[in-house]
Design a protein around this motif. Sequence first.
Motif, PDB file in Angstrom:
ATOM      1  N   ALA B  20      33.329  32.060  47.049  1.00 28.27           N
ATOM      2  CA  ALA B  20      32.372  32.095  46.326  1.00 28.27           C
ATOM      3  C   ALA B  20      32.549  31.478  44.860  1.00 28.27           C
ATOM      4  O   ALA B  20      32.086  32.192  43.976  1.00 28.27           O
ATOM      5  CB  ALA B  20      31.519  33.226  46.228  1.00 28.27           C
ATOM      6  N   LEU B  21      33.638  30.457  44.731  1.00 32.32           N
ATOM      7  CA  LEU B  21      34.199  30.438  43.534  1.00 32.32           C
ATOM      8  C   LEU B  21      33.874  29.335  42.643  1.00 32.32           C
ATOM      9  O   LEU B  21      34.507  28.749  41.756  1.00 32.32           O
ATOM     10  CB  LEU B  21      35.691  30.536  43.425  1.00 32.32           C
ATOM     11  CG  LEU B  21      36.326  31.932  43.903  1.00 32.32           C
ATOM     12  CD1 LEU B  21      37.845  31.752  43.916  1.00 32.32           C
ATOM     13  CD2 LEU B  21      35.962  32.939  43.077  1.00 32.32           C
ATOM     14  N   TYR B  48      42.211  31.384  38.348  1.00 26.74           N
ATOM     15  CA  TYR B  48      42.912  31.927  39.420  1.00 26.74           C
ATOM     16  C   TYR B  48      44.136  31.671  39.493  1.00 26.74           C
ATOM     17  O   TYR B  48      44.627  30.602  39.035  1.00 26.74           O
ATOM     18  CB  TYR B  48      42.170  31.878  40.514  1.00 26.74           C
ATOM     19  CG  TYR B  48      40.643  32.325  40.480  1.00 26.74           C
ATOM     20  CD1 TYR B  48      40.197  33.462  40.633  1.00 26.74           C
ATOM     21  CD2 TYR B  48      39.662  31.191  40.176  1.00 26.74           C
ATOM     22  CE1 TYR B  48      38.862  33.766  40.151  1.00 26.74           C
ATOM     23  CE2 TYR B  48      38.465  31.441  40.122  1.00 26.74           C
ATOM     24  CZ  TYR B  48      37.868  32.650  39.974  1.00 26.74           C
ATOM     25  OH  TYR B  48      36.462  32.957  39.864  1.00 26.74           O
ATOM     26  N   PRO B  81      42.730  40.423  44.041  1.00 26.33           N
ATOM     27  CA  PRO B  81      42.755  39.487  45.126  1.00 26.33           C
ATOM     28  C   PRO B  81      41.084  38.920  45.331  1.00 26.33           C
ATOM     29  O   PRO B  81      40.461  39.903  45.232  1.00 26.33           O
ATOM     30  CB  PRO B  81      43.364  39.655  46.455  1.00 26.33           C
ATOM     31  CG  PRO B  81      44.141  41.133  45.986  1.00 26.33           C
ATOM     32  CD  PRO B  81      43.676  41.573  44.677  1.00 26.33           C
ATOM     33  N   VAL B  82      40.955  37.776  45.671  1.00 21.91           N
ATOM     34  CA  VAL B  82      39.603  37.531  45.967  1.00 21.91           C
ATOM     35  C   VAL B  82      39.377  37.327  47.212  1.00 21.91           C
ATOM     36  O   VAL B  82      40.262  36.548  48.064  1.00 21.91           O
ATOM     37  CB  VAL B  82      39.204  36.058  45.082  1.00 21.91           C
ATOM     38  CG1 VAL B  82      37.769  35.943  45.441  1.00 21.91           C
ATOM     39  CG2 VAL B  82      39.540  36.139  43.699  1.00 21.91           C
ATOM     40  N   ALA B  83      38.381  37.705  47.997  1.00 22.82           N
ATOM     41  CA  ALA B  83      38.106  37.686  49.396  1.00 22.82           C
ATOM     42  C   ALA B  83      37.334  36.379  49.717  1.00 22.82           C
ATOM     43  O   ALA B  83      36.481  36.033  48.753  1.00 22.82           O
ATOM     44  CB  ALA B  83      37.383  39.108  49.876  1.00 22.82           C
ATOM     45  N   ASP B  84      37.429  35.898  50.857  1.00 21.66           N
ATOM     46  CA  ASP B  84      36.740  34.731  51.021  1.00 21.66           C
ATOM     47  C   ASP B  84      35.451  35.090  52.070  1.00 21.66           C
ATOM     48  O   ASP B  84      35.200  36.330  51.863  1.00 21.66           O
ATOM     49  CB  ASP B  84      37.862  33.496  51.876  1.00 21.66           C
ATOM     50  CG  ASP B  84      38.095  34.125  53.307  1.00 21.66           C
ATOM     51  OD1 ASP B  84      37.505  35.336  53.883  1.00 21.66           O
ATOM     52  OD2 ASP B  84      39.077  33.658  53.988  1.00 21.66           O
ATOM     53  N   ASP B  87      35.879  37.519  54.717  1.00 21.85           N
ATOM     54  CA  ASP B  87      36.296  38.980  54.089  1.00 21.85           C
ATOM     55  C   ASP B  87      37.708  38.974  54.136  1.00 21.85           C
ATOM     56  O   ASP B  87      38.258  39.993  54.506  1.00 21.85           O
ATOM     57  CB  ASP B  87      35.617  40.235  54.577  1.00 21.85           C
ATOM     58  CG  ASP B  87      35.228  41.241  53.828  1.00 21.85           C
ATOM     59  OD1 ASP B  87      35.489  41.068  52.549  1.00 21.85           O
ATOM     60  OD2 ASP B  87      34.678  42.212  54.195  1.00 21.85           O
ATOM     61  N   PHE B  89      41.521  38.264  52.490  1.00 19.36           N
ATOM     62  CA  PHE B  89      42.283  38.097  51.225  1.00 19.36           C
ATOM     63  C   PHE B  89      43.300  36.804  51.577  1.00 19.36           C
ATOM     64  O   PHE B  89      43.733  36.353  50.505  1.00 19.36           O
ATOM     65  CB  PHE B  89      43.117  39.143  50.813  1.00 19.36           C
ATOM     66  CG  PHE B  89      42.160  40.267  50.091  1.00 19.36           C
ATOM     67  CD1 PHE B  89      41.090  40.086  49.300  1.00 19.36           C
ATOM     68  CD2 PHE B  89      42.312  41.682  50.548  1.00 19.36           C
ATOM     69  CE1 PHE B  89      40.431  40.967  48.774  1.00 19.36           C
ATOM     70  CE2 PHE B  89      41.469  42.626  49.912  1.00 19.36           C
ATOM     71  CZ  PHE B  89      40.715  42.342  49.033  1.00 19.36           C
TER      72      PHE B  89
END
Lengths: 313, 313
Positions: B20-21, B48, B81-84, B87, B89
């Motif tokens: 969601a970036l 990031y 960390p960003v989850a996709d 869900d 990492f």
Amino acid sequence: MSVYTTVSRESLEHWLQGYALGQLIDLQGIAAGITNTNYFVTTTHGRYVLTLFETLQLKELPYYLTLMSHLAKHGVACPAPVADHSDRFASLLAGKPACLVSCLSGADVDAPSAEQCRAVGETLAQMHKAGATFPLLMKNPRGPSWWSRTAQQLYPRLPEDQAALLREEIQYQDAHRFDHLPSGVIHADLFRDNVLLDGNHISGFIDFYYACNDILLYDVAIAVNDWARLDDGEMDDNRARIFLEGYQSERPLEMAERSCWPVMLRAAALRFWVSRLQDLYQPASGELTYTKDPMVFQRLLQAHRQRQDFWLG
Amino acid sequence: MSVYTTVSRESLEHWLQGYALGQLIDLQGIAAGITNTNYFVTTTHGRYVLTLFETLQLKELPYYLTLMSHLAKHGVACPAPVADHSDRFASLLAGKPACLVSCLSGADVDAPSAEQCRAVGETLAQMHKAGATFPLLMKNPRGPSWWSRTAQQLYPRLPEDQAALLREEIQYQDAHRFDHLPSGVIHADLFRDNVLLDGNHISGFIDFYYACNDILLYDVAIAVNDWARLDDGEMDDNRARIFLEGYQSERPLEMAERSCWPVMLRAAALRFWVSRLQDLYQPASGELTYTKDPMVFQRLLQAHRQRQDFWLG
């Protein structure tokens, strides 16, 4: 002014010992917000927003705070709640349920540009996608059964023409079902005052305390009804179209959603018309209500009922 | 130079659709780090750090990344960390396990001040406290059985006096047990190059890929052995004392920890002496090893064996 509950430095210093946030430097009341008490809290580690909940109970908070944490973890711009050493996002402070969240930059925008509408639409779609893996559930407390029930109490108090419009619209909505549309976590209150912007950059969606599980398209309709609405209650076609373009750049609407869109815009207008009528005619005793004009949503509903172009391109 | 694996804009744009970036703006290789490939990734939402793991496998990553997420959620400064959208990492990119984490400000400091040592000590204690609710477990792969096993292979290759010292120290450590001391999640490699500082403010601990569950005091010893060590290998008494003050301001050491402290400082020196000897005498074939001088830790161990004052006040 939104500081209903006063927090002393001493009680906050004690409470902060349950967190990994260092020592308290500064505490400042925030003169915004209607329902809750908010403070800026500065510690040796950074700046946070402290919220004391004036109406929500401690046991009601996990859905909202875990949701914000989930969205922040997925990179969706929103305040990230901070967990304490017992792994809780909220606990009692000054007798009220309280939480700390990260402090965002930016400010809300009264007259958004088309590009700002696009950014909000895009982020709303990302929020809907990121919500797909959120495991908790919350029924929408303000859905069709709520507005039907509330309308029954309002009819006797409303002028004839308003009562007729309300009755007619509720019958119309009752004749439509949305169960076949994509559902998930919705913000349910994504008005202009609930988005912090920094130019065209979304600093964060805020105030998730109406969030629930419902039809995603309903959330889009609530947001478009506010972000594209002009001061006179008319809709700005350009802003509406670009909001939807932004949304669809991340999540294109399905055919079934496109066909329900005109009805959904009316449903979203109805919901806020009813709640504002309720605030006006039945203010909850003791509740800190700041009455907003119901007429805005009545006019919007009437305009939607006449509308031919729904901006879907 | 740390870009061992090249990532194309096209493959990254495709991979980012799982997040969601927003849209990719810029991609820049980072010329730092020894083991992994790192890029700065700028999207319409923010900046990031992309890491491609050159040796760790995808199935080994959840412990480290979930730990960083847990610590960030508790307000401990470290990359989040960003989850996709699934869900996760981490997932494969350019054939390597890859993850995105938030980009921190600050830089590592070669010659830390006493106040910087205090801040690192304090944050280390906060990390230890926040780790108490972390549910995953990882045994320390470089504990006493590892150094004993490795020493057996080193003895024949070492000069007589070094082999004797190593044998003697391992026997000494074998005679001591730490099982009664508080344990939990430790960083296990909190050297100066693994902390980003902004003045006296900790921007973040980084490089958690040696983190594991072990004795907390051992982590303190590893960090003090680096943060208070001077260029000539001697210890700076003031920095050591203030590091420990900072640590104890958040987590005062127990009596049992205070008595084990001198032995623990030697254990922490031994661990890095052995791994550096191993890198020198048995470099893993094909591994991207940047050999550091083992003598630093041999001298530190010898100094600890003679030391009378251990800075506990």
